[in-house]
Design an enzyme around this catalytic site. Structure first.
Site, PDB file in Angstrom:
ATOM      1  N   SER A 107       0.855  -1.193  -0.118  1.00 51.30           N
ATOM      2  CA  SER A 107       0.015   0.037  -0.033  1.00 51.30           C
ATOM      3  C   SER A 107       0.872   1.206  -0.107  1.00 51.30           C
ATOM      4  O   SER A 107       2.117   1.118   0.359  1.00 51.30           O
ATOM      5  CB  SER A 107      -0.875  -0.044   1.231  1.00 51.30           C
ATOM      6  N   GLU A 125      -1.168  10.152 -11.267  1.00 44.41           N
ATOM      7  CA  GLU A 125      -2.429   9.456 -11.539  1.00 44.41           C
ATOM      8  C   GLU A 125      -3.717   9.863 -10.435  1.00 44.41           C
ATOM      9  O   GLU A 125      -3.223   9.925  -9.498  1.00 44.41           O
ATOM     10  CB  GLU A 125      -1.918   7.839 -11.905  1.00 44.41           C
ATOM     11  N   LYS A 131      -6.381   8.858  -8.027  1.00 48.54           N
ATOM     12  CA  LYS A 131      -6.402   7.914  -7.409  1.00 48.54           C
ATOM     13  C   LYS A 131      -7.908   7.672  -7.061  1.00 48.54           C
ATOM     14  O   LYS A 131      -8.932   8.313  -6.630  1.00 48.54           O
ATOM     15  CB  LYS A 131      -6.081   8.077  -5.863  1.00 48.54           C
ATOM     16  N   ASP A 167     -11.256   5.418  -5.637  1.00 49.25           N
ATOM     17  CA  ASP A 167     -11.457   4.781  -4.310  1.00 49.25           C
ATOM     18  C   ASP A 167     -12.326   3.625  -4.411  1.00 49.25           C
ATOM     19  O   ASP A 167     -13.508   3.385  -4.440  1.00 49.25           O
ATOM     20  CB  ASP A 167     -12.580   5.810  -3.475  1.00 49.25           C
ATOM     21  N   GLU A 177      -7.648  -1.211 -10.074  1.00 52.55           N
ATOM     22  CA  GLU A 177      -8.654  -0.740  -8.933  1.00 52.55           C
ATOM     23  C   GLU A 177      -9.976  -0.926  -9.753  1.00 52.55           C
ATOM     24  O   GLU A 177     -10.427  -0.479 -10.653  1.00 52.55           O
ATOM     25  CB  GLU A 177      -8.423   0.826  -8.620  1.00 52.55           C
ATOM     26  N   TYR A 180      -3.553  -0.006 -13.481  1.00 48.49           N
ATOM     27  CA  TYR A 180      -2.854   1.328 -13.234  1.00 48.49           C
ATOM     28  C   TYR A 180      -1.127   0.657 -13.401  1.00 48.49           C
ATOM     29  O   TYR A 180      -0.297   1.345 -13.080  1.00 48.49           O
ATOM     30  CB  TYR A 180      -3.028   2.122 -12.017  1.00 48.49           C
ATOM     31  N   LYS A 212       4.206   8.993  -8.729  1.00 45.73           N
ATOM     32  CA  LYS A 212       5.279   7.792  -8.811  1.00 45.73           C
ATOM     33  C   LYS A 212       6.402   8.294  -9.208  1.00 45.73           C
ATOM     34  O   LYS A 212       6.243   9.001 -10.448  1.00 45.73           O
ATOM     35  CB  LYS A 212       4.393   6.516  -9.787  1.00 45.73           C
ATOM     36  N   LYS A 220      -3.739  12.523  -0.425  1.00 42.16           N
ATOM     37  CA  LYS A 220      -5.387  12.471  -0.268  1.00 42.16           C
ATOM     38  C   LYS A 220      -5.903  13.886  -0.154  1.00 42.16           C
ATOM     39  O   LYS A 220      -5.576  14.645   0.496  1.00 42.16           O
ATOM     40  CB  LYS A 220      -5.570  11.793   1.014  1.00 42.16           C
ATOM     41  N   CYS A 256     -47.349   3.687  11.776  1.00 37.38           N
ATOM     42  CA  CYS A 256     -46.866   4.266  10.720  1.00 37.38           C
ATOM     43  C   CYS A 256     -47.113   5.696  10.854  1.00 37.38           C
ATOM     44  O   CYS A 256     -48.186   6.157  11.155  1.00 37.38           O
ATOM     45  CB  CYS A 256     -47.549   3.713   9.318  1.00 37.38           C
ATOM     46  N   CYS A 302     -50.115   6.706   8.245  1.00 33.44           N
ATOM     47  CA  CYS A 302     -51.617   6.067   8.061  1.00 33.44           C
ATOM     48  C   CYS A 302     -51.795   5.508   9.685  1.00 33.44           C
ATOM     49  O   CYS A 302     -52.939   5.041   9.744  1.00 33.44           O
ATOM     50  CB  CYS A 302     -51.727   5.129   7.117  1.00 33.44           C
ATOM     51  N   CYS A 306     -44.626  -0.526   6.841  1.00 32.86           N
ATOM     52  CA  CYS A 306     -46.232  -0.443   7.097  1.00 32.86           C
ATOM     53  C   CYS A 306     -46.903  -1.255   6.073  1.00 32.86           C
ATOM     54  O   CYS A 306     -46.619  -1.290   4.887  1.00 32.86           O
ATOM     55  CB  CYS A 306     -46.735   1.192   6.733  1.00 32.86           C
ATOM     56  N   CYS A 359     -52.013   3.080   2.199  1.00 33.57           N
ATOM     57  CA  CYS A 359     -51.100   4.251   2.890  1.00 33.57           C
ATOM     58  C   CYS A 359     -50.524   5.191   2.056  1.00 33.57           C
ATOM     59  O   CYS A 359     -50.167   4.798   0.953  1.00 33.57           O
ATOM     60  CB  CYS A 359     -49.732   3.168   3.669  1.00 33.57           C
TER      61      CYS A 359
END
Ligand SMILES: [Zn+2]
Length: 664
Positions: A82, A113, A115, A117, A172, A224, A288, A312, A406, A409, A424, A429
């Site tokens: 990582s 590049e 990133k 998620d 990814e 990647y 990189k 980040k 509810c 109703c 409900c 309703c």
């Protein structure tokens, strides 16, 4: 079709479907409609099966294989490290300084590049074909999830271009935000736990045991990194990304060559500005060292390489106060608690409400009215409450309690076993009625122009409409007294409602809003049961015989049609001219109407799929097991236990020639 012709057609179909696939994902304009795509895919599947023309890189391989019970563990020959995270300009500069000091010069460059998620995956190709797909796991060992990875359309099953025999790719896997929002709202409606964000949804999906379910979820992938067996130290990250592109991988366009760290800062600023407009979630920029030979010198620590870091972006969160918790009633009666917030600016929009998902979730986070909370946009679409900002206990309000009735109703709320949501169960309703009508008219359903939230609200409030058939009985005179409804727009509305009569059976089926019956399931059902009668009569066993239908869907379909008011509603809709038969059915005979067949053994001339098709074309049905309800067993050579069972039960057994007589 002889085998030579079949071979030709198969190769033609494979090329066509691969092209269509690429166009669908890589360019904005699809080559063909989803329907055509499905039909060609079906034709290919049939030909491959009948002529035994299998190939691991055929597009048919993407639809999902057999479920696996447990994923085998694989060891990554090159660990999947990582990256260290940085959060400020200073930390990025520190990184650059370390690189320069270790190398002793500044003749290097950077590749920046975007990133994404999502979830890191590793792919191995042997002889140009996908041989393995694995999760990152702990970086050293991961799970072999090849069957699931095969369903990702961005992952080439075989490589194109001038590729080496063996290579490894890292990418990814992720889910686009719109797809994520859709998946979550369906889960919420079904009383299932929702995914916290697209990354969780991706990881949860790729770890499913059933590739068929995975295939139905739109997972995507950006490649990647490329690992090659040769020792070419002169290669750069930029060249590797270009190679990935050439080999048929999807590489993100947001990548930039940076001669130095100043350019990296510019890229970070630029991407941070438009990342909100991208269809997927990004959480930063990966930086990189571009040259492979310098990477080797820089090496790595136990956890992370020294030649790369992740920057980040600041998380899009805001603090607000909950001034109340209200309850929303969904189309199927699901009660969703919602936080009413003091308006707060979040990721460019003013947020006033956030979903609290369900009672358990509120209790887990101990969220109370009056609390100051951190709000976040999940997948940057639906705001949600992350947690409560710590505050003094004595000043807090009462813990949240789900009411017994509810809010709309007053009916008693119920919670079914295995579900987290309260619901409900009163069919009348008002919010349920409104949401059902909106669903009925929505784009994927009957696509009725002009019947949106505001109009539905007026129609229901003015007692003009409470059921689907009511819509088709509306006249211009009924509508003109409504707000903002002139003569002309009333006439348009009546016309667009009328036009929905032409929508095909599968759309009608989806529009009915049966629990668990989404667009795809509706289409599968409409294919397997070409008329609403066939579907209403279908027992659980027959429903389960349809590929995509499991016990949960079968149970839901059965209980929908068992309710007398639904039967009555369908009778009325049919009288009003809606389509309750598939086109194919309408064009065929009804010589076998109401007859149920079981096929067994090898027939002299017909393939099993052809026999099934002939039976259905003539109004009959096929099931997989012999029971007292079976009318005929169509038996060929080497028929086994089904034949014995038919004899035991006294079911009529016929040969192929007798069958031809019946439909002549
Ligand atoms: Zn209610």
């Amino acid at each position: 079709m002889n085998s030579e012709q079949a071979r030709e057609r198969v190769s033609e179909l494979r090329t066509l479907l691969t092209k269509a696939n690429d166009a669908y994902y890589q360019e904005a304009a699809p080559l063909m409609s989803d329907r055509e795509y499905d039909q060609l895919m079906e034709e290919l599947r049939r030909l491959e099966e009948e002529h035994r023309l299998f190939s691991p890189d055929s597009p048919t391989e993407r639809v999902g294989g057999e479920p696996t019970r447990e994923f085998p563990t694989v060891t990554h020959p090159v660990p999947m490290l990582s990256l260290s995270n940085t959060y400020s300009r200073e930390e990025v500069d520190d990184f650059d300084r370390r690189v320069r000091n270790l190398l002793g010069h500044d003749n290097y460059s950077y590749m920046a590049e975007l990133k994404y998620d999502g979830m890191a995956i590793r792919l191995r190709y042997d002889n140009g074909r996908l041989a393995l797909g694995a999760t990152r796991g702990d970086g050293t060992q991961g799970d072999d999830i090849t069957a699931n990875i095969r369903t990702i359309r961005d992952v080439p099953l075989s490589l194109s271009g001038n590729h080496p025999q063996e290579l490894e790719v890292r990418g990814e896997a992720y889910m686009e935000m719109a797809a994520f929002a859709k998946l979550n709202s369906a889960r919420e409606e079904n009383g299932e736990t929702v995914f916290a964000n697209p990354r969780n949804a991706t990881a949860g999906t790729l770890k499913l045991q059933d590739p068929n379910t995975v295939a139905r979820r739109p997972i995507r992938m950006f490649a990647y990194d490329l690992l090659l067996e040769d020792d070419n130290r002169e290669r750069t990250q930029q060249e590797k990304l270009n190679m990935l592109d050439e080999f048929g991988f999807r590489v993100c366009e947001h990548r930039a060559m940076c001669p130095g760290i100043e350019e990296v800062h510019k890229v970070i600023e630029k991407w941070g500005g438009f990342r909100k407009d991208l269809p997927y979630e990004t959480d930063g920029v990966v930086i990189k060292v571009n040259e492979e030979r310098y990477r080797e010198i820089l090496g790595q620590t136990a956890k992370a390489p020294r030649w790369a870091i992740a920057y980040k972006f600041e998380a899009e969160q805001a603090v607000s106060r909950i001034h109340g918790i209200t309850l929303q009633v969904g189309r199927l009666g699901t009660i969703t608690p919602v936080a009413e917030l003091e308006p707060v600016l979040l990721a460019g929009t003013t947020v006033k409400r956030a979903t609290l998902h369900n009672e358990e979730e509120i209790q887990r986070k101990d969220i109370r009215a009056g609390d100051r909370v951190i709000v976040e946009k999940a997948g940057d679409i639906i705001p949600q409450v992350v947690n409560v900002v710590l505050q003094e206990e004595e000043k807090r309000g009462e813990p949240f309690r789900m009411p017994e009735e509810c809010p709309a109703c007053g009916s008693k709320l119920v919670k079914l076993p295995d579900e987290v949501a309260w619901r409900c169960t009163n069919n009348q309703c008002p919010p349920q009625v409104r949401n059902r009508l909106e669903h009925f008219a929505s784009r994927d359903a009957l696509d009725i122009d002009g019947v949106g939230e505001a109009v539905v609200d007026q129609l229901v409030t003015n007692n003009l409409v409470s059921t689907f058939p009511d819509l088709y009985r509306l006249t211009v005179d009924d509508l003109t007294p409504l707000e903002r409804m002139g003569e002309k727009s009333a006439a348009n509305l009546v016309a667009s409602i009328g036009k929905s009569r032409e929508k095909p059976f599968e759309k009608v089926l989806y529009a009915l809003g049966i629990r668990f019956v989404g667009v795809t399931v509706a289409r599968d059902l409409a294919r397997a049961f070409p008329s609403v009668e066939a579907l209403m009569e279908a027992g659980e066993e027959e429903l389960l015989a349809v590929d995509a239908i499991g016990p949960r869907i079968a149970g839901s379909v059965r209980s929908f049609f068992e309710q007398t008011e639904n039967g009555e509603m369908i009778r009325q809709l049919r009288e009003l001219g809606l389509t309750f038969e598939s086109e194919e059915k309408a064009a065929a005979s009804d010589k076998l109407a109401g007859k149920t067949f079981v096929l067994t053994g090898t027939l002299p001339t017909l393939k099993r799929s052809e026999a099934k098709e002939l039976i259905e074309k003539n109004g009959g049905k096929t099931t997989s097991t012999v029971s007292k309800k079976t009318d005929f067993v169509l038996a060929g050579d080497e028929a086994g236990s089904k034949l014995e069972k038919a004899r035991d039960l006294g079911v009529k057994i016929i040969q192929e020639n007798e069958f031809f007589e019946m439909i002549k």
